[in-house]
Design an enzyme around this catalytic site. Structure first.
Site, PDB file in Angstrom:
ATOM      1  N   ALA A 171       0.628  -1.325   0.307  1.00 33.36           N
ATOM      2  CA  ALA A 171      -0.225  -0.332  -0.139  1.00 33.36           C
ATOM      3  C   ALA A 171       1.205   0.971   0.030  1.00 33.36           C
ATOM      4  O   ALA A 171       0.946   2.517  -0.920  1.00 33.36           O
ATOM      5  CB  ALA A 171      -0.677  -0.240   0.964  1.00 33.36           C
ATOM      6  N   GLU A 225       9.622   4.114   7.448  1.00 36.40           N
ATOM      7  CA  GLU A 225       8.914   2.374   7.383  1.00 36.40           C
ATOM      8  C   GLU A 225      10.155   1.828   8.268  1.00 36.40           C
ATOM      9  O   GLU A 225      11.363   1.817   8.339  1.00 36.40           O
ATOM     10  CB  GLU A 225       9.597   1.380   5.204  1.00 36.40           C
ATOM     11  N   GLN A 226       8.698   0.871   8.939  1.00 32.23           N
ATOM     12  CA  GLN A 226      10.341   0.281  10.538  1.00 32.23           C
ATOM     13  C   GLN A 226      11.388  -0.633  10.078  1.00 32.23           C
ATOM     14  O   GLN A 226      11.899  -0.799  10.892  1.00 32.23           O
ATOM     15  CB  GLN A 226       9.048  -0.197  11.127  1.00 32.23           C
ATOM     16  N   ARG A 261       4.785 -12.248  -2.936  1.00 30.25           N
ATOM     17  CA  ARG A 261       5.267 -10.687  -2.718  1.00 30.25           C
ATOM     18  C   ARG A 261       6.590  -9.832  -2.094  1.00 30.25           C
ATOM     19  O   ARG A 261       6.486  -8.577  -2.799  1.00 30.25           O
ATOM     20  CB  ARG A 261       4.756 -10.702  -1.402  1.00 30.25           C
ATOM     21  N   TYR A 303       1.069 -22.761  -7.335  1.00 31.52           N
ATOM     22  CA  TYR A 303       1.221 -21.917  -8.203  1.00 31.52           C
ATOM     23  C   TYR A 303       2.016 -21.572  -8.603  1.00 31.52           C
ATOM     24  O   TYR A 303       3.096 -21.730  -7.135  1.00 31.52           O
ATOM     25  CB  TYR A 303      -0.067 -21.298  -8.617  1.00 31.52           C
ATOM     26  N   ASP A 358      -4.227  -2.623   4.735  1.00 33.68           N
ATOM     27  CA  ASP A 358      -4.787  -3.512   5.912  1.00 33.68           C
ATOM     28  C   ASP A 358      -4.512  -2.260   6.910  1.00 33.68           C
ATOM     29  O   ASP A 358      -5.524  -3.461   7.585  1.00 33.68           O
ATOM     30  CB  ASP A 358      -3.917  -4.138   6.168  1.00 33.68           C
TER      31      ASP A 358
HETATM   32  C1  LIG Z   1       6.320  -9.619   5.955  1.00 36.43           C
HETATM   33  C2  LIG Z   1       5.008  -9.655   5.619  1.00 36.43           C
HETATM   34  C3  LIG Z   1       4.604 -10.753   4.739  1.00 36.43           C
HETATM   35  C4  LIG Z   1       3.218 -11.101   4.156  1.00 36.43           C
HETATM   36  N1  LIG Z   1       3.472 -12.286   4.074  1.00 36.43           N
HETATM   37  C5  LIG Z   1       2.098 -12.035   3.444  1.00 36.43           C
HETATM   38  C6  LIG Z   1       0.985 -12.785   2.423  1.00 36.43           C
HETATM   39  O1  LIG Z   1       2.067 -14.804   2.087  1.00 36.43           O
HETATM   40  N2  LIG Z   1       0.158 -13.381   2.042  1.00 36.43           N
HETATM   41  C7  LIG Z   1      -0.256 -12.910   2.424  1.00 36.43           C
HETATM   42  O2  LIG Z   1      -2.128 -12.878   1.578  1.00 36.43           O
HETATM   43  N3  LIG Z   1      -0.505 -10.702   2.951  1.00 36.43           N
HETATM   44  C8  LIG Z   1       0.931 -11.367   3.488  1.00 36.43           C
HETATM   45  N4  LIG Z   1       1.417 -10.113   3.663  1.00 36.43           N
HETATM   46  C9  LIG Z   1       0.745  -8.829   4.232  1.00 36.43           C
HETATM   47  C10 LIG Z   1       0.019  -8.724   2.357  1.00 36.43           C
HETATM   48  O3  LIG Z   1       0.876  -8.027   2.291  1.00 36.43           O
HETATM   49  C11 LIG Z   1      -0.807  -7.218   2.779  1.00 36.43           C
HETATM   50  O4  LIG Z   1      -2.067  -7.858   3.177  1.00 36.43           O
HETATM   51  C12 LIG Z   1      -1.236  -6.962   1.632  1.00 36.43           C
HETATM   52  O5  LIG Z   1      -0.261  -6.162   0.966  1.00 36.43           O
HETATM   53  C13 LIG Z   1      -1.676  -5.187   1.909  1.00 36.43           C
HETATM   54  O6  LIG Z   1      -0.286  -4.452   2.322  1.00 36.43           O
HETATM   55  P1  LIG Z   1      -0.426  -3.191   3.267  1.00 36.43           P
HETATM   56  O7  LIG Z   1       1.001  -2.680   2.871  1.00 36.43           O
HETATM   57  O8  LIG Z   1      -1.623  -2.486   3.659  1.00 36.43           O
HETATM   58  O9  LIG Z   1       0.011  -4.292   4.306  1.00 36.43           O
HETATM   59  P2  LIG Z   1       1.985  -4.509   4.936  1.00 36.43           P
HETATM   60  O10 LIG Z   1       2.001  -5.227   3.654  1.00 36.43           O
HETATM   61  O11 LIG Z   1       1.595  -5.067   6.738  1.00 36.43           O
HETATM   62  O12 LIG Z   1       2.829  -3.564   4.950  1.00 36.43           O
HETATM   63  C14 LIG Z   1       2.985  -2.810   6.261  1.00 36.43           C
HETATM   64  C15 LIG Z   1       4.382  -2.284   6.051  1.00 36.43           C
HETATM   65  O13 LIG Z   1       3.912  -0.977   7.525  1.00 36.43           O
HETATM   66  C16 LIG Z   1       5.269  -1.783   8.659  1.00 36.43           C
HETATM   67  N5  LIG Z   1       4.974  -0.340   9.678  1.00 36.43           N
HETATM   68  C17 LIG Z   1       4.444  -1.172  10.192  1.00 36.43           C
HETATM   69  N6  LIG Z   1       4.243   0.040  11.306  1.00 36.43           N
HETATM   70  C18 LIG Z   1       4.682   0.608  11.046  1.00 36.43           C
HETATM   71  C19 LIG Z   1       5.141   2.308  11.363  1.00 36.43           C
HETATM   72  N7  LIG Z   1       4.699   2.214  12.733  1.00 36.43           N
HETATM   73  N8  LIG Z   1       6.279   2.869  11.028  1.00 36.43           N
HETATM   74  C20 LIG Z   1       7.008   2.901   9.885  1.00 36.43           C
HETATM   75  N9  LIG Z   1       6.830   1.540   9.280  1.00 36.43           N
HETATM   76  C21 LIG Z   1       5.280   0.295  10.524  1.00 36.43           C
HETATM   77  C22 LIG Z   1       5.373  -2.837   8.415  1.00 36.43           C
HETATM   78  O14 LIG Z   1       6.565  -2.950   8.311  1.00 36.43           O
HETATM   79  C23 LIG Z   1       4.794  -3.141   6.448  1.00 36.43           C
HETATM   80  O15 LIG Z   1       6.463  -2.937   5.433  1.00 36.43           O
HETATM   81  C24 LIG Z   1       2.455 -10.231   3.651  1.00 36.43           C
HETATM   82  C25 LIG Z   1       2.875  -9.406   5.403  1.00 36.43           C
HETATM   83  C26 LIG Z   1       4.069  -8.450   5.445  1.00 36.43           C
HETATM   84  C27 LIG Z   1       4.553  -7.378   6.335  1.00 36.43           C
END
Ligand SMILES: Cc1cc2nc3c(=O)[nH]c(=O)nc-3n(C[C@H](O)[C@H](O)[C@H](O)COP(=O)(O)OP(=O)(O)OC[C@H]3O[C@@H](n4cnc5c(N)ncnc54)[C@H](O)[C@@H]3O)c2cc1C
Length: 407
Positions: free
Chosen positions: A15, A34-35, A108, A220, A299
């Site tokens: 995201a 990013e943490q 991913r 897959y 998320d």
């Molecule tokens: C390591 C990892 C592995 C994943 N593996 C899968 C998988 O195998 N299958 C699946 O369906 N989904 C997986 N996901 C989730 C999937 O990527 C997400 O559901 C989807 O892509 C939406 O992504 P997002 O960016 O909203 O959240 P996320 O992908 O969770 O990314 C959030 C990011 O914010 C960072 N973050 C968190 N708190 C802070 C803060 N306070 N300050 C700065 N940075 C912060 C995290 O380190 C992370 O990089 C995974 C997520 C991560 C982080």
């Protein structure tokens, strides 16, 4: 950095990085905090349906992603007990013609790395790794965000803060508008194995989806077909947070009893020596937005259960709409963010509900499972896929749709 046109993004996941790229396209300067000291390249394969690939392609990422993606020809739905195919849902060229964008699978970690590479080569984007967003204060001219790294405290001032920090979002917690995620009594397990370790039929460019007792299994090819990604979802009471806990091979094999699962599936599950697992959490309330110059995406705003494979997809859609609104209404960022939230609320709630419904359908047992399988067979692959037209036909805002220059 001067505040005007500067947006701060918390989190460099799918995201946050997509938002950064889209915001830069809208003429804004972006700092992503990013943490993690380096992006975690773990994670399983993820599916990117046309609603998401359309945005990535418009952002100019097609060539960068091409060596990493697979375009599955179909989803082959299998009966876990008998091992017979129930139905084949066409994807590949047919889906691309119907929706005007491809259906891809990708690891991913590869997607995150490609987005990060594109962001790093964009002059208006700065990524600060190892910097955790701890706190923020909204004020008349925007927002001041405090990040903390090992060595120092970082202050960033901008017109808006975008919480893209995942399901356990600290930005959402600080906004106090988010209910706590709820454990769904399920865990997802993932493994990657070399493609030559599996039978030839599982190396084909297909998404295999097995519906069986006590579990469903998806596999897959990823990494250009060199590896096979396996994900298993089971009922479970293990509920720790995080994405990458070690899972026991013996434990996962227990869910695939000889009397209830076809030998082919059992053999596949027996191959990996290493499994990683994560607990599945959901949130009862739908999309929660922000306050003033602060909002949430991905998320952090609306966690998606993986049954519809839309976690990344909804995050990518959010990013496009957010950038459009902020670009258009930058003179009033708070209004722009409320407009973004309004535009996303119903769609993300619908995707969440559809995902929960899918979880119930996948989990049916006994006669209900037989009726489900018969129903799928009678409906046929094309009509099953057409039920997702509302999802895959989504069109990004015009300003994104009309971009397609490489970054
Ligand atoms: C390591 C990892 C592995 C994943 N593996 C899968 C998988 O195998 N299958 C699946 O369906 N989904 C997986 N996901 C989730 C999937 O990527 C997400 O559901 C989807 O892509 C939406 O992504 P997002 O960016 O909203 O959240 P996320 O992908 O969770 O990314 C959030 C990011 O914010 C960072 N973050 C968190 N708190 C802070 C803060 N306070 N300050 C700065 N940075 C912060 C995290 O380190 C992370 O990089 C995974 C997520 C991560 C982080």
């Amino acid at each position: 950095m001067a505040t005007a046109r500067h947006v701060i993004v918390a989190g460099a996941g799918i995201a946050g990085l997509t938002a950064a790229l889209a915001l830069a396209r809208a003429g804004l300067r972006v700092t992503v905090l990013e943490q993690a000291a380096r992006p975690e390249e773990t994670g399983a394969g993820i599916q990117l349906s046309p609603n998401a690939t359309r945005v990535l392609i418009a952002l100019g990422l097609r060539d960068l992603l091409a060596p990493m993606v697979m375009a599955p020809q179909a989803t082959r739905v299998m009966a876990g007990g008998s091992g017979h195919a129930i139905v084949r849902i066409p994807l590949g060229g047919e889906a691309e013609r119907r929706y005007g964008a491809p259906y891809w699978t990708i690891h991913r970690g590869d997607l995150q790395a490609a987005l990060a590479a594109a962001a790093k080569s964009t002059i208006d984007i700065t990524i600060k790794l190892g910097t955790r967003v701890d706190d923020f204060v909204a004020h008349i001219k925007g927002v001041t965000v405090q990040g903390r790294s090992d060595r120092q405290v970082v202050d960033e001032r901008g017109v808006a803060l975008i919480g893209a920090d995942g399901i356990w979002s600290s930005v959402a917690t600080q906004l106090r508008r988010q209910r706590k995620p709820r454990f769904t009594h399920r865990t997802a397990w993932r493994a990657l194995i070399p493609a030559d370790a599996v039978p030839a039929e599982f190396r084909e460019p297909l998404v295999h989806l097995w519906l069986g007792l006590d579990a469903h299994l998806v596999h897959y090819p990823v990494k250009g077909g060199r590896l096979i990604n396996i994900v298993v979802i089971v009922h479970d009471e293990w509920n720790e947070t995080g994405w990458s806990a070690e899972g026991s091979r013996v434990e996962i094999l227990r869910h695939f009893a000889r009397w209830s699962w076809a030998e082919k599936a059992r053999e596949l599950i027996a191959i990996p020596d290493q499994w990683l697992k994560w607990a599945l959490y959901d949130r009862n309330s739908a999309f929660r937005g922000g306050v003033g110059p602060v909002t949430l995406i991905g998320d952090a705003a609306h966690p998606m259960l993986p049954f519809l494979a839309q976690g990344a997809g909804m995050a990518i859609e959010d990013a496009a709409v957010l950038a459009d609104m902020l670009g258009k209404y930058l003179d009033d960022p708070a209004d722009a963010l409320r407009a973004y939230e309004g535009a996303r609320r119903l769609r993300t709630a619908r995707a969440q509900q559809a995902s929960r419904r899918q979880a119930r359908i996948y989990g049916l047992t006994g006669p209900e499972a037989l009726i489900r399988n018969l129903g799928m067979r009678l409906l046929g692959g094309e009509r099953l896929r057409a039920r997702y037209d509302w999802l895959y036909n989504w069109q990004p805002p015009e300003f994104i749709a009309h971009q397609s220059q490489p970054l």
